[in-house]
Design a protein around this motif. Sequence first.
Motif, PDB file in Angstrom:
ATOM      1  N   VAL A   7       0.846  -1.194   0.000  1.00  0.00           N
ATOM      2  CA  VAL A   7       0.000   0.000   0.000  1.00  0.00           C
ATOM      3  C   VAL A   7       0.884   1.248   0.000  1.00  0.00           C
ATOM      4  CG1 VAL A   7      -1.693   1.347   1.317  1.00  0.00           C
ATOM      5  CG2 VAL A   7      -1.958  -1.135   1.117  1.00  0.00           C
ATOM      6  N   VAL A   8       1.923   1.245   0.833  1.00  0.00           N
ATOM      7  CA  VAL A   8       2.829   2.402   0.912  1.00  0.00           C
ATOM      8  C   VAL A   8       3.544   2.609  -0.419  1.00  0.00           C
ATOM      9  CG1 VAL A   8       4.921   3.283   2.029  1.00  0.00           C
ATOM     10  CG2 VAL A   8       3.114   2.238   3.403  1.00  0.00           C
ATOM     11  N   ARG A   9       4.017   1.522  -1.026  1.00  0.00           N
ATOM     12  CA  ARG A   9       4.694   1.641  -2.332  1.00  0.00           C
ATOM     13  C   ARG A   9       3.758   2.227  -3.384  1.00  0.00           C
ATOM     14  NH1 ARG A   9       6.841  -3.727  -1.084  1.00  0.00           N
ATOM     15  NH2 ARG A   9       8.987  -3.440  -0.405  1.00  0.00           N
ATOM     16  N   ALA A  10       2.503   1.778  -3.384  1.00  0.00           N
ATOM     17  CA  ALA A  10       1.532   2.294  -4.352  1.00  0.00           C
ATOM     18  C   ALA A  10       1.260   3.778  -4.120  1.00  0.00           C
ATOM     19  CB  ALA A  10       0.234   1.488  -4.273  1.00  0.00           C
ATOM     20  N   LYS A  11       1.183   4.180  -2.855  1.00  0.00           N
ATOM     21  CA  LYS A  11       0.974   5.600  -2.548  1.00  0.00           C
ATOM     22  C   LYS A  11       2.162   6.434  -3.026  1.00  0.00           C
ATOM     23  CE  LYS A  11      -2.126   5.208   1.396  1.00  0.00           C
ATOM     24  NZ  LYS A  11      -3.239   6.034   0.968  1.00  0.00           N
ATOM     25  N   LEU A  12       3.371   5.923  -2.820  1.00  0.00           N
ATOM     26  CA  LEU A  12       4.555   6.637  -3.298  1.00  0.00           C
ATOM     27  C   LEU A  12       4.564   6.723  -4.822  1.00  0.00           C
ATOM     28  CD1 LEU A  12       7.312   5.280  -0.900  1.00  0.00           C
ATOM     29  CD2 LEU A  12       6.386   7.591  -0.997  1.00  0.00           C
ATOM     30  N   GLN A  45      -4.674   1.598  -9.158  1.00  0.00           N
ATOM     31  CA  GLN A  45      -5.154   0.219  -9.211  1.00  0.00           C
ATOM     32  C   GLN A  45      -4.330  -0.690  -8.298  1.00  0.00           C
ATOM     33  OE1 GLN A  45      -5.078  -0.791 -13.351  1.00  0.00           O
ATOM     34  NE2 GLN A  45      -6.886   0.433 -13.830  1.00  0.00           N
ATOM     35  N   ALA A  46      -3.015  -0.480  -8.270  1.00  0.00           N
ATOM     36  CA  ALA A  46      -2.149  -1.270  -7.393  1.00  0.00           C
ATOM     37  C   ALA A  46      -2.488  -1.011  -5.926  1.00  0.00           C
ATOM     38  CB  ALA A  46      -0.682  -0.947  -7.670  1.00  0.00           C
ATOM     39  N   GLU A  47      -2.767   0.233  -5.602  1.00  0.00           N
ATOM     40  CA  GLU A  47      -3.133   0.572  -4.223  1.00  0.00           C
ATOM     41  C   GLU A  47      -4.448  -0.101  -3.837  1.00  0.00           C
ATOM     42  OE1 GLU A  47      -3.959   4.448  -1.362  1.00  0.00           O
ATOM     43  OE2 GLU A  47      -3.372   4.757  -3.442  1.00  0.00           O
ATOM     44  N   ALA A  48      -5.420  -0.061  -4.729  1.00  0.00           N
ATOM     45  CA  ALA A  48      -6.713  -0.698  -4.452  1.00  0.00           C
ATOM     46  C   ALA A  48      -6.547  -2.207  -4.274  1.00  0.00           C
ATOM     47  CB  ALA A  48      -7.698  -0.399  -5.577  1.00  0.00           C
ATOM     48  N   ALA A  49      -5.718  -2.819  -5.107  1.00  0.00           N
ATOM     49  CA  ALA A  49      -5.481  -4.258  -4.993  1.00  0.00           C
ATOM     50  C   ALA A  49      -4.781  -4.596  -3.681  1.00  0.00           C
ATOM     51  CB  ALA A  49      -4.652  -4.753  -6.172  1.00  0.00           C
ATOM     52  N   ALA A  50      -3.815  -3.785  -3.290  1.00  0.00           N
ATOM     53  CA  ALA A  50      -3.094  -4.022  -2.036  1.00  0.00           C
ATOM     54  C   ALA A  50      -4.023  -3.859  -0.837  1.00  0.00           C
ATOM     55  CB  ALA A  50      -1.906  -3.082  -1.921  1.00  0.00           C
ATOM     56  N   LYS A  51      -4.897  -2.864  -0.897  1.00  0.00           N
ATOM     57  CA  LYS A  51      -5.846  -2.657   0.199  1.00  0.00           C
ATOM     58  C   LYS A  51      -6.841  -3.807   0.274  1.00  0.00           C
ATOM     59  CE  LYS A  51      -5.691   2.338   0.688  1.00  0.00           C
ATOM     60  NZ  LYS A  51      -6.450   3.596   0.575  1.00  0.00           N
ATOM     61  N   ALA A  52      -7.273  -4.298  -0.877  1.00  0.00           N
ATOM     62  CA  ALA A  52      -8.205  -5.423  -0.897  1.00  0.00           C
ATOM     63  C   ALA A  52      -7.537  -6.681  -0.341  1.00  0.00           C
ATOM     64  CB  ALA A  52      -8.702  -5.676  -2.320  1.00  0.00           C
ATOM     65  N   LYS A  54      -5.086  -6.718   1.785  1.00  0.00           N
ATOM     66  CA  LYS A  54      -4.904  -6.481   3.221  1.00  0.00           C
ATOM     67  C   LYS A  54      -6.214  -6.745   3.956  1.00  0.00           C
ATOM     68  CE  LYS A  54      -3.386  -2.861   6.397  1.00  0.00           C
ATOM     69  NZ  LYS A  54      -2.958  -1.474   6.495  1.00  0.00           N
ATOM     70  N   ALA A  55      -7.319  -6.281   3.397  1.00  0.00           N
ATOM     71  CA  ALA A  55      -8.626  -6.510   4.009  1.00  0.00           C
ATOM     72  C   ALA A  55      -8.976  -7.998   3.999  1.00  0.00           C
ATOM     73  CB  ALA A  55      -9.700  -5.711   3.276  1.00  0.00           C
ATOM     74  N   GLY A  56      -8.606  -8.692   2.949  1.00  0.00           N
ATOM     75  CA  GLY A  56      -8.857 -10.126   2.859  1.00  0.00           C
ATOM     76  C   GLY A  56      -8.092 -10.898   3.925  1.00  0.00           C
ATOM     77  N   ARG A  57      -6.862 -10.494   4.170  1.00  0.00           N
ATOM     78  CA  ARG A  57      -6.057 -11.141   5.221  1.00  0.00           C
ATOM     79  C   ARG A  57      -6.667 -10.861   6.583  1.00  0.00           C
ATOM     80  NH1 ARG A  57       0.077 -10.795   5.462  1.00  0.00           N
ATOM     81  NH2 ARG A  57      -0.409 -12.476   6.880  1.00  0.00           N
ATOM     82  N   ARG A  58      -7.167  -9.645   6.782  1.00  0.00           N
ATOM     83  CA  ARG A  58      -7.749  -9.275   8.068  1.00  0.00           C
ATOM     84  C   ARG A  58      -8.991 -10.115   8.344  1.00  0.00           C
ATOM     85  NH1 ARG A  58      -9.355  -3.824   7.661  1.00  0.00           N
ATOM     86  NH2 ARG A  58      -7.221  -3.422   7.027  1.00  0.00           N
ATOM     87  N   GLU A  59      -9.798 -10.357   7.281  1.00  0.00           N
ATOM     88  CA  GLU A  59     -11.024 -11.146   7.439  1.00  0.00           C
ATOM     89  C   GLU A  59     -10.699 -12.601   7.776  1.00  0.00           C
ATOM     90  OE1 GLU A  59     -13.360 -10.710   3.947  1.00  0.00           O
ATOM     91  OE2 GLU A  59     -13.745  -8.590   4.295  1.00  0.00           O
ATOM     92  N   LYS A  60      -9.589 -13.100   7.277  1.00  0.00           N
ATOM     93  CA  LYS A  60      -9.207 -14.494   7.552  1.00  0.00           C
ATOM     94  C   LYS A  60      -8.614 -14.654   8.943  1.00  0.00           C
ATOM     95  CE  LYS A  60      -8.360 -15.728   2.754  1.00  0.00           C
ATOM     96  NZ  LYS A  60      -7.384 -16.165   1.785  1.00  0.00           N
ATOM     97  N   GLY A  61      -8.355 -13.545   9.605  1.00  0.00           N
ATOM     98  CA  GLY A  61      -7.830 -13.599  10.958  1.00  0.00           C
ATOM     99  C   GLY A  61      -6.330 -13.659  11.049  1.00  0.00           C
ATOM    100  N   HIS A  62      -5.626 -13.234  10.022  1.00  0.00           N
ATOM    101  CA  HIS A  62      -4.161 -13.234  10.059  1.00  0.00           C
ATOM    102  C   HIS A  62      -3.620 -11.904  10.453  1.00  0.00           C
ATOM    103  CE1 HIS A  62      -4.664 -16.759   7.336  1.00  0.00           C
ATOM    104  NE2 HIS A  62      -3.845 -17.220   8.259  1.00  0.00           N
TER     105      HIS A  62
END
Length: 62
Positions: A7-12, A45-52, A54-62
């Motif tokens: 996410v940080v790389r995409a923002k940069l 698009q890369a930022e959106a994919a990275a955020k998605a 990240k959210a997917g990992r959070r939902e799985k409990g990691h």
Amino acid sequence: MGNQMDVVRAKLARIKAAKKHTDGVALHREELKEQGRRESEAARQAEAAAKAAKAGRREKGH
């Protein structure tokens, strides 16, 4: 942690693309403006994919 770095790389990348676009505007160089637009869209698009991911990992409990 890896997804947060993505996410940080995409923002940069978006910041760099915006700089390129504004440089193109200031220098009246259409090709530089267009390159900035293309890179900005790719970074967005890369930022959106990275955020998605990240959210997917959070939902799985990691």
